[in-house]
Design a protein around this motif. Structure first.
Motif, PDB file in Angstrom:
ATOM      1  N   LEU A  16      10.645  -0.496  -9.653  1.00  0.00           N
ATOM      2  CA  LEU A  16      10.382   0.064  -9.051  1.00  0.00           C
ATOM      3  C   LEU A  16       8.763   0.765  -9.476  1.00  0.00           C
ATOM      4  N   ALA A  17       9.394   1.839 -10.325  1.00  0.00           N
ATOM      5  CA  ALA A  17       8.085   2.846 -10.370  1.00  0.00           C
ATOM      6  C   ALA A  17       7.040   1.775 -11.551  1.00  0.00           C
ATOM      7  N   GLU A  18       7.080   0.746 -11.838  1.00  0.00           N
ATOM      8  CA  GLU A  18       6.457   0.011 -12.936  1.00  0.00           C
ATOM      9  C   GLU A  18       5.762  -1.111 -11.791  1.00  0.00           C
ATOM     10  N   GLN A  19       6.753  -1.373 -11.061  1.00  0.00           N
ATOM     11  CA  GLN A  19       5.280  -2.899  -9.741  1.00  0.00           C
ATOM     12  C   GLN A  19       4.432  -1.811  -9.193  1.00  0.00           C
ATOM     13  N   LEU A  20       5.184  -0.261  -9.259  1.00  0.00           N
ATOM     14  CA  LEU A  20       4.406   0.447  -8.322  1.00  0.00           C
ATOM     15  C   LEU A  20       2.753   0.807  -8.757  1.00  0.00           C
ATOM     16  N   ALA A  21       2.913   1.062 -10.292  1.00  0.00           N
ATOM     17  CA  ALA A  21       1.659   1.475 -11.363  1.00  0.00           C
ATOM     18  C   ALA A  21       1.166   0.250 -10.522  1.00  0.00           C
ATOM     19  N   ARG A  22       1.764  -1.147 -11.420  1.00  0.00           N
ATOM     20  CA  ARG A  22       0.763  -2.767 -11.331  1.00  0.00           C
ATOM     21  C   ARG A  22      -0.111  -2.732 -10.519  1.00  0.00           C
ATOM     22  N   ALA A  23       0.665  -2.652  -9.488  1.00  0.00           N
ATOM     23  CA  ALA A  23      -0.154  -2.575  -7.908  1.00  0.00           C
ATOM     24  C   ALA A  23      -1.422  -1.890  -8.158  1.00  0.00           C
ATOM     25  N   CYS A  24      -1.438  -1.003  -8.606  1.00  0.00           N
ATOM     26  CA  CYS A  24      -2.578   0.132  -8.540  1.00  0.00           C
ATOM     27  C   CYS A  24      -3.608  -0.264 -10.007  1.00  0.00           C
ATOM     28  N   GLU A  25      -3.016  -0.930 -10.891  1.00  0.00           N
ATOM     29  CA  GLU A  25      -3.635  -0.867 -11.705  1.00  0.00           C
ATOM     30  C   GLU A  25      -4.836  -2.208 -11.389  1.00  0.00           C
ATOM     31  N   ASP A  26      -4.008  -3.122 -11.038  1.00  0.00           N
ATOM     32  CA  ASP A  26      -4.335  -4.741 -10.098  1.00  0.00           C
ATOM     33  C   ASP A  26      -4.783  -4.379  -8.920  1.00  0.00           C
ATOM     34  N   TYR A  27      -5.047  -3.981  -7.471  1.00  0.00           N
ATOM     35  CA  TYR A  27      -5.360  -3.935  -6.487  1.00  0.00           C
ATOM     36  C   TYR A  27      -5.814  -2.095  -6.253  1.00  0.00           C
ATOM     37  N   GLY A  28      -5.672  -1.142  -6.564  1.00  0.00           N
ATOM     38  CA  GLY A  28      -5.917  -0.109  -6.549  1.00  0.00           C
ATOM     39  C   GLY A  28      -5.252   0.281  -4.948  1.00  0.00           C
ATOM     40  N   PHE A  29      -4.204  -0.508  -4.264  1.00  0.00           N
ATOM     41  CA  PHE A  29      -3.731  -0.603  -2.770  1.00  0.00           C
ATOM     42  C   PHE A  29      -2.275  -1.183  -2.645  1.00  0.00           C
ATOM     43  N   PHE A  30      -1.773  -0.505  -1.671  1.00  0.00           N
ATOM     44  CA  PHE A  30      -0.516  -1.704  -1.721  1.00  0.00           C
ATOM     45  C   PHE A  30       0.134  -0.826  -0.037  1.00  0.00           C
ATOM     46  N   LYS A  31       0.752  -1.911   0.341  1.00  0.00           N
ATOM     47  CA  LYS A  31       2.066  -1.076   1.164  1.00  0.00           C
ATOM     48  C   LYS A  31       2.349  -0.507   1.444  1.00  0.00           C
ATOM     49  N   GLY A  88      -2.077 -12.643  -1.401  1.00  0.00           N
ATOM     50  CA  GLY A  88      -0.156 -11.862  -1.229  1.00  0.00           C
ATOM     51  C   GLY A  88      -0.897  -9.951  -1.394  1.00  0.00           C
ATOM     52  N   ILE A  89      -0.817  -9.160  -0.566  1.00  0.00           N
ATOM     53  CA  ILE A  89      -1.138  -8.022  -0.436  1.00  0.00           C
ATOM     54  C   ILE A  89       0.302  -7.062  -0.994  1.00  0.00           C
ATOM     55  N   PRO A  90       0.366  -6.386  -2.254  1.00  0.00           N
ATOM     56  CA  PRO A  90       1.393  -5.917  -2.696  1.00  0.00           C
ATOM     57  C   PRO A  90       2.033  -4.947  -1.829  1.00  0.00           C
ATOM     58  N   SER A  91       3.779  -5.488  -1.511  1.00  0.00           N
ATOM     59  CA  SER A  91       4.236  -4.647  -0.421  1.00  0.00           C
ATOM     60  C   SER A  91       4.436  -3.791  -1.534  1.00  0.00           C
ATOM     61  N   VAL A  92       5.605  -2.614  -1.472  1.00  0.00           N
ATOM     62  CA  VAL A  92       6.379  -1.520  -2.077  1.00  0.00           C
ATOM     63  C   VAL A  92       7.403  -0.788  -0.969  1.00  0.00           C
ATOM     64  N   ASP A  93       9.429  -1.277  -0.982  1.00  0.00           N
ATOM     65  CA  ASP A  93       9.968  -0.852  -0.467  1.00  0.00           C
ATOM     66  C   ASP A  93      10.480  -0.080  -0.557  1.00  0.00           C
ATOM     67  N   LEU A  94      10.397   1.213   0.042  1.00  0.00           N
ATOM     68  CA  LEU A  94      10.874   2.873  -0.876  1.00  0.00           C
ATOM     69  C   LEU A  94      12.041   3.270  -0.229  1.00  0.00           C
ATOM     70  N   SER A  95      12.964   1.780   0.294  1.00  0.00           N
ATOM     71  CA  SER A  95      14.516   2.242   0.135  1.00  0.00           C
ATOM     72  C   SER A  95      15.319   1.239  -0.767  1.00  0.00           C
ATOM     73  N   PHE A  96      14.475   1.041  -1.364  1.00  0.00           N
ATOM     74  CA  PHE A  96      14.572   0.073  -2.419  1.00  0.00           C
ATOM     75  C   PHE A  96      13.967   0.985  -4.063  1.00  0.00           C
ATOM     76  N   VAL A  97      16.028   1.438  -4.114  1.00  0.00           N
ATOM     77  CA  VAL A  97      15.794   2.651  -5.315  1.00  0.00           C
ATOM     78  C   VAL A  97      16.685   1.196  -6.461  1.00  0.00           C
ATOM     79  N   GLY A  98      15.703   0.859  -6.926  1.00  0.00           N
ATOM     80  CA  GLY A  98      16.576   0.259  -8.827  1.00  0.00           C
ATOM     81  C   GLY A  98      14.737   0.393  -8.984  1.00  0.00           C
ATOM     82  N   PRO A  99      15.772  -0.262 -10.617  1.00  0.00           N
ATOM     83  CA  PRO A  99      14.956  -0.355 -11.487  1.00  0.00           C
ATOM     84  C   PRO A  99      13.679  -1.643 -11.878  1.00  0.00           C
TER      85      PRO A  99
END
Ligand SMILES: C=C1C[C@]23C[C@@]1(O)CC[C@H]2[C@@]12CC[C@H](O)[C@@](C)(C(=O)O1)[C@H]2[C@@H]3C(=O)O
Ligand SMILES: O=C(O)CCC(=O)C(=O)O
Ligand SMILES: [Fe+2]
Length: 348
Positions: free
Chosen positions: A32-47, A19-30
């Motif tokens: 989100l920032a950590e998950q985005l950082a995690r995608a950058c650590e694990d993959y350096g890439f996300f949708k 799976g390629i990580p996917s971030v929904d920017l309309s989802f403003v919730g607790p």
């Protein structure tokens, strides 16, 4: 929210369905920032979905670029050769790299766009406003993502990355790649320009040097990213979304915690592909060095400080696939095992 989406599109023997990580920017919730950082650590890439860049802004610039690439070769060449800016065909950079593509490489600032618009289009004002609107929207998106990253990494100064891109002196670029329809060569022809038996390379393997890249393509596949374990994953095209790639400068500032992802684009034998790529870069005199929060006795600095200008000098002296950050590594110390899947080609 980050949800790994299934990716059945496997394009190379050495790929796997992940799976390629996917971030929904309309989802403003607790989280989100950590998950985005995690995608950058694990993959350096996300949708990124629901990114807020208006559809008309994207389709307007796409229309301008389609019109440009459909012009006769002599008119496109009037823009000037892309070393470093302008129109390029098959040659990538100044050191002999080639690909199955043509492209326009522009500085992402209004006066450069306006200068180039006179040779690119019969309606220079229309071209400039389409491109500048796109750049403004995408820069805003990049800054939003970088602020979330600052939060996700728990930095004292959460805006430390985004400030570099919003600085008036930023050195960001816009590149529009056009991979024309290229029928597969017949089977008895040699395997030039191919990965082992898996198709021809349109734009060879590399990492992007800047802080953050935001890429959008039409609905034609081609982009592939390399996972930490060396497996290549085909990225399904999605014209309504953007793909975000961590660049070398962000890897250096995070002391290797975030990973600048190696990627490539394959030539498509059925349909022409067009990608629009914004590279968010700092001003030339900005110092790039591991942030204090990213350094500890267990994680000593991997890279020595350098300016973005120094890094650019180095990268233009190297080949596309080279690992240029290696030149800025602090030697003679135990290195953490970050990004060890990306083999240096500097000795080649
Ligand atoms: C071969 C080269 C092309 C490149 C400059 C370089 O010497 C090495 C890095 C290349 C790259 C890859 C990502 C971007 O497409 C790009 C614009 C960039 O900043 O670094 C290109 C450069 C280019 O095409 O000028
Ligand atoms: O066209 C693509 O999808 C990738 C292009 C790319 O990596 C680049 O322009 O740096
Ligand atoms: Fe790239």
């Amino acid at each position: 929210m980050v949800v790994p989406s299934p990716n059945p599109a496997i394009r190379s023997r050495k790929t796997q369905a992940v799976g390629i990580p996917s971030v929904d920017l309309s989802f403003v919730g607790p989280g989100l920032a950590e998950q985005l950082a995690r995608a950058c650590e694990d993959y350096g890439f996300f949708k990124v979905t629901n990114h807020g860049v208006p559809r008309e802004v994207v389709s307007r610039v796409e229309g301008e670029m389609k019109a440009f690439f459909s012009r006769p070769a002599f008119e496109k060449q009037r823009v000037g050769l892309a070393f470093p800016f302008g129109y390029g065909c098959k040659n990538i950079g100044p050191n002999g790299d080639t690909g199955e593509l043509e492209y326009l490489l522009l500085r992402a600032d209004p006066s450069s766009v306006s200068d180039v618009s006179r040779t690119v289009s019969d309606d220079p004002d229309g071209f400039s406003s389409a491109v500048n609107n796109y750049i403004d929207e995408v820069r805003e998106l990049v800054c939003e993502i970088l602020d979330l990253l600052g939060e996700g990494l728990r930095l004292l100064d959460e805006s430390v990355f985004s400030r570099l891109i919003s600085d008036v002196q930023n050195d960001s670029l816009l590149r529009i790649n056009h991979y024309p329809f290229a029928p597969k060569p017949s089977s008895h022809r040699p395997d030039h320009g191919r990965t082992r038996g898996e198709g021809r390379v349109g734009f060879g393997e590399h990492s992007d040097p800047q802080i953050l890249t935001v890429l959008r393509s039409n609905d034609v596949e081609g982009l592939q990213v390399c996972l930490r374990d060396g497996l290549w994953v085909a990225v399904p095209p999605d014209p309504n979304s953007f793909y975000v790639l961590v660049g070398d400068a962000l890897q250096a500032m995070t002391n290797g915690r975030l990973r600048s992802v190696r990627h490539r684009a394959m030539a498509n034998s059925h349909k022409p592909r067009m990608s629009m790529v914004y590279f968010g870069a700092p001003p030339l005199n900005s110092s790039i060095s591991p942030l204090p929060e990213m350094v500890s006795p267990q994680n000593p600095p991997i890279y020595r400080p350098f300016t973005w200008g120094d890094f650019k000098k180095a990268l233009y002296s190297l080949r596309l696939g080279d690992c240029r950050l290696d030149l800025f590594k602090i030697l003679n110390q135990q290195q953490p095992t970050t990004n060890d899947d990306t083999k240096s080609t500097l000795d080649d």
